[in-house]
Motif scaffolding. Structure first.
Motif, PDB file in Angstrom:
ATOM      1  N   ALA A  27     -22.054  36.132   8.159  1.00 19.28           N
ATOM      2  CA  ALA A  27     -20.974  36.835   6.557  1.00 19.28           C
ATOM      3  C   ALA A  27     -19.315  36.567   7.775  1.00 19.28           C
ATOM      4  O   ALA A  27     -18.652  36.248   6.123  1.00 19.28           O
ATOM      5  N   LEU A  28     -19.012  37.014   8.541  1.00 13.69           N
ATOM      6  CA  LEU A  28     -17.504  37.540   8.828  1.00 13.69           C
ATOM      7  C   LEU A  28     -17.206  35.398   8.603  1.00 13.69           C
ATOM      8  O   LEU A  28     -15.655  35.588   8.228  1.00 13.69           O
ATOM      9  N   ALA A  29     -17.740  34.741   9.140  1.00 17.97           N
ATOM     10  CA  ALA A  29     -17.295  33.441   9.527  1.00 17.97           C
ATOM     11  C   ALA A  29     -17.149  33.096   7.829  1.00 17.97           C
ATOM     12  O   ALA A  29     -15.899  32.031   7.645  1.00 17.97           O
ATOM     13  N   VAL A  30     -17.734  32.706   7.533  1.00 22.42           N
ATOM     14  CA  VAL A  30     -17.663  32.490   5.661  1.00 22.42           C
ATOM     15  C   VAL A  30     -16.266  33.169   4.747  1.00 22.42           C
ATOM     16  O   VAL A  30     -16.051  32.869   4.486  1.00 22.42           O
ATOM     17  N   ALA A  31     -16.495  34.491   5.592  1.00 19.31           N
ATOM     18  CA  ALA A  31     -15.566  34.830   4.224  1.00 19.31           C
ATOM     19  C   ALA A  31     -14.271  34.523   5.185  1.00 19.31           C
ATOM     20  O   ALA A  31     -13.228  34.624   4.306  1.00 19.31           O
ATOM     21  N   GLY A  32     -14.209  34.467   6.862  1.00 18.62           N
ATOM     22  CA  GLY A  32     -12.991  33.832   7.356  1.00 18.62           C
ATOM     23  C   GLY A  32     -12.385  32.458   6.172  1.00 18.62           C
ATOM     24  O   GLY A  32     -11.113  32.358   6.213  1.00 18.62           O
ATOM     25  N   TYR A  33     -13.754  31.231   6.293  1.00 16.13           N
ATOM     26  CA  TYR A  33     -13.559  30.097   5.776  1.00 16.13           C
ATOM     27  C   TYR A  33     -12.941  30.407   4.199  1.00 16.13           C
ATOM     28  O   TYR A  33     -12.076  29.620   3.502  1.00 16.13           O
ATOM     29  N   PHE A  62     -18.156  27.518   7.243  1.00 19.61           N
ATOM     30  CA  PHE A  62     -18.446  27.365   6.254  1.00 19.61           C
ATOM     31  C   PHE A  62     -19.890  27.427   7.175  1.00 19.61           C
ATOM     32  O   PHE A  62     -21.284  27.368   6.405  1.00 19.61           O
ATOM     33  N   LEU A  63     -20.357  27.105   8.532  1.00 17.89           N
ATOM     34  CA  LEU A  63     -20.945  27.055   9.461  1.00 17.89           C
ATOM     35  C   LEU A  63     -22.137  27.722   8.550  1.00 17.89           C
ATOM     36  O   LEU A  63     -23.026  28.534   9.790  1.00 17.89           O
ATOM     37  N   GLY A  64     -21.729  29.194   8.633  1.00 17.72           N
ATOM     38  CA  GLY A  64     -21.701  30.525   9.103  1.00 17.72           C
ATOM     39  C   GLY A  64     -23.183  30.416   8.284  1.00 17.72           C
ATOM     40  O   GLY A  64     -24.236  30.861   7.553  1.00 17.72           O
ATOM     41  N   VAL A  65     -23.228  29.368   6.730  1.00 16.80           N
ATOM     42  CA  VAL A  65     -24.433  29.032   5.379  1.00 16.80           C
ATOM     43  C   VAL A  65     -25.326  28.426   6.938  1.00 16.80           C
ATOM     44  O   VAL A  65     -26.175  28.539   6.616  1.00 16.80           O
ATOM     45  N   HIS A 295     -18.077  39.150  -1.998  1.00 14.99           N
ATOM     46  CA  HIS A 295     -16.643  39.068  -1.181  1.00 14.99           C
ATOM     47  C   HIS A 295     -16.316  38.011  -1.503  1.00 14.99           C
ATOM     48  O   HIS A 295     -14.620  38.311  -1.429  1.00 14.99           O
ATOM     49  N   GLN A 296     -16.126  36.923  -1.934  1.00 15.71           N
ATOM     50  CA  GLN A 296     -15.236  36.181  -2.459  1.00 15.71           C
ATOM     51  C   GLN A 296     -14.868  36.106  -4.177  1.00 15.71           C
ATOM     52  O   GLN A 296     -13.461  35.675  -3.421  1.00 15.71           O
ATOM     53  N   ARG A 297     -15.123  35.829  -4.797  1.00 19.29           N
ATOM     54  CA  ARG A 297     -14.873  36.335  -6.017  1.00 19.29           C
ATOM     55  C   ARG A 297     -13.776  37.870  -6.044  1.00 19.29           C
ATOM     56  O   ARG A 297     -12.849  37.759  -6.924  1.00 19.29           O
ATOM     57  N   ILE A 298     -14.042  38.508  -5.283  1.00 17.71           N
ATOM     58  CA  ILE A 298     -13.296  39.961  -5.632  1.00 17.71           C
ATOM     59  C   ILE A 298     -12.291  40.019  -4.197  1.00 17.71           C
ATOM     60  O   ILE A 298     -10.976  40.281  -4.281  1.00 17.71           O
TER      61      ILE A 298
END
Length: 361
Positions: A27-33, A62-65, A295-298
């Motif tokens: 989740a943190l990796a996706v947020a970082g991306y 993105f590989l977090g997905v 996490h993304q839009r907010i």
């Protein structure tokens, strides 16, 4: 004559704390991306303007997905075994929908109060029908705009759960799951869109890893894990090619990271992490889902306001936003997700839709 009995498969459905920790890392990796690469923080300049070195590393978040889908395959195997289809679906419903509904409401509120319309990978307009159709968790086939672009993964998950519920109804055995995984991989090579060819390797890999965990090593299981890994290595090249961060993204690091994810999950499946029982990992695992949804839009709204009004370095704004989103996820989990799921579980049990009030976990 002495008869030697083969060891019985492990039937307990114990929580694996290491999986919770891996969820949080993903989740943190996706947020970082998303925060550092996939948008333009000032609405104009590319991410390398603000994070000239870090952007080249964060892009692989993105590989977090992909890792999430592998974990999902593992967890669905674990949660579905020894359950009736109805109990499985009720448990999945309570795990996914209450938190999702709350997060949709929170996100829509932020979209209205703090709109971000430039430099973002989504449209700005949302109608009431869009919001209502998003609540089904299947807005794409219904032609609705996503409230938050991360929701696209939920439609993939939902299809996987429904197919696995059919498999539960037929009856779960190691052999049947192996056949199912083999057929799905072959179909994914052929490439029809309804089999989710880009992501099938990871769901299959996760299921095969659960077979490894439950029944121990077997040559068919290892072949499935190897085949899912090989197909994943091919598919990830297309995922990398589809990125548009404004700089070249080599595919080799993506393959190395994905291979490490397989290695970690193999270690978990074989019991190498069974002594990892830190209590905070369970909390981390519980926060991962609402964090991912929120996490993304907010986060974009908070980062844009922070950049415009504080003048702080972008890396510190990203760190602060992640901390804020983890706090918001905790509030959603404790104050909304848990009580709503518990209430719905009691209602469903009272209506005879499950054997007992199902837990959201």
């Amino acid at each position: 004559m002495v008869t030697t009995l083969a060891p019985a498969p492990r039937r307990q459905r114990t929580r694996l704390a290491a999986l919770d920790g891996l969820r949080l890392i993903c989740a943190l990796a996706v947020a970082g991306y998303h925060y550092g690469v996939s948008w333009r923080i000032d609405g104009v300049r590319p991410p390398t303007t603000f994070l000239p070195n870090a952007a080249h590393l964060l892009v692989y978040g993105f590989l977090g997905v992909e890792a999430f889908f592998m974990i999902s395959g593992f967890v669905i195997g674990m949660s579905g075994w020894d359950r009736r289809p109805r109990d499985f679906l009720v448990a999945r419903f309570l795990r996914l929908y209450p938190a999702f509904w709350v997060c949709v409401f929170v996100t829509v509120t932020v979209v209205v109060l703090l709109p971000v319309t430039t430099g973002v990978p989504y449209g700005s307009s949302l109608s009431l029908s869009d919001v209502l159709l998003n609540l089904t968790m299947a807005p794409q086939p219904l032609g609705a705009t996503l409230v938050d672009s991360v929701y696209w993964t939920l439609w993939c998950e939902l299809r996987f759960y429904l197919v696995f519920a059919v498999l539960i109804a037929i009856g779960l055995t190691r052999r049947r799951v192996e056949v199912f995984c083999s057929v799905w991989l072959v179909a994914a090579v052929a490439g029809p869109s309804w089999v989710m060819p880009d992501y099938a390797p990871y769901f299959v890999g996760g299921l095969a890893l659960y077979l490894l965990h439950r029944f121990g090593p077997h040559w068919v299981t290892w072949c499935l894990i190897g085949a899912s890994w090989a197909l994943g290595m091919a598919r990830v090249a297309g995922r990398v090619a589809a990125l548009s961060p404004g700089f070249e993204v080599p595919v080799l690091p993506a393959r190395i990271i994905l291979s490490l994810a397989y290695g970690v999950l193999i270690a978990i499946a074989l019991g190498a992490t069974r002594r990892v029982t830190w209590g905070w990992l369970s909390t981390a695992g519980a926060l991962t889902y609402p964090f991912y949804l929120l996490h993304q839009r907010i986060g974009y709204a908070l980062l844009r306001r922070g950049y415009e009004h504080t003048g702080l370095p972008v890396w510190s704004l990203i760190a602060g936003t992640i901390a804020a989103m983890l706090g918001l996820a905790w509030m959603v989990h404790r104050c909304a997700e848990r009580p709503v799921a518990a209430w719905l579980g009691r209602r469903l049990a009272g209506a005879g839709l499950s054997r007992r009030p199902a837990k959201a976990g």
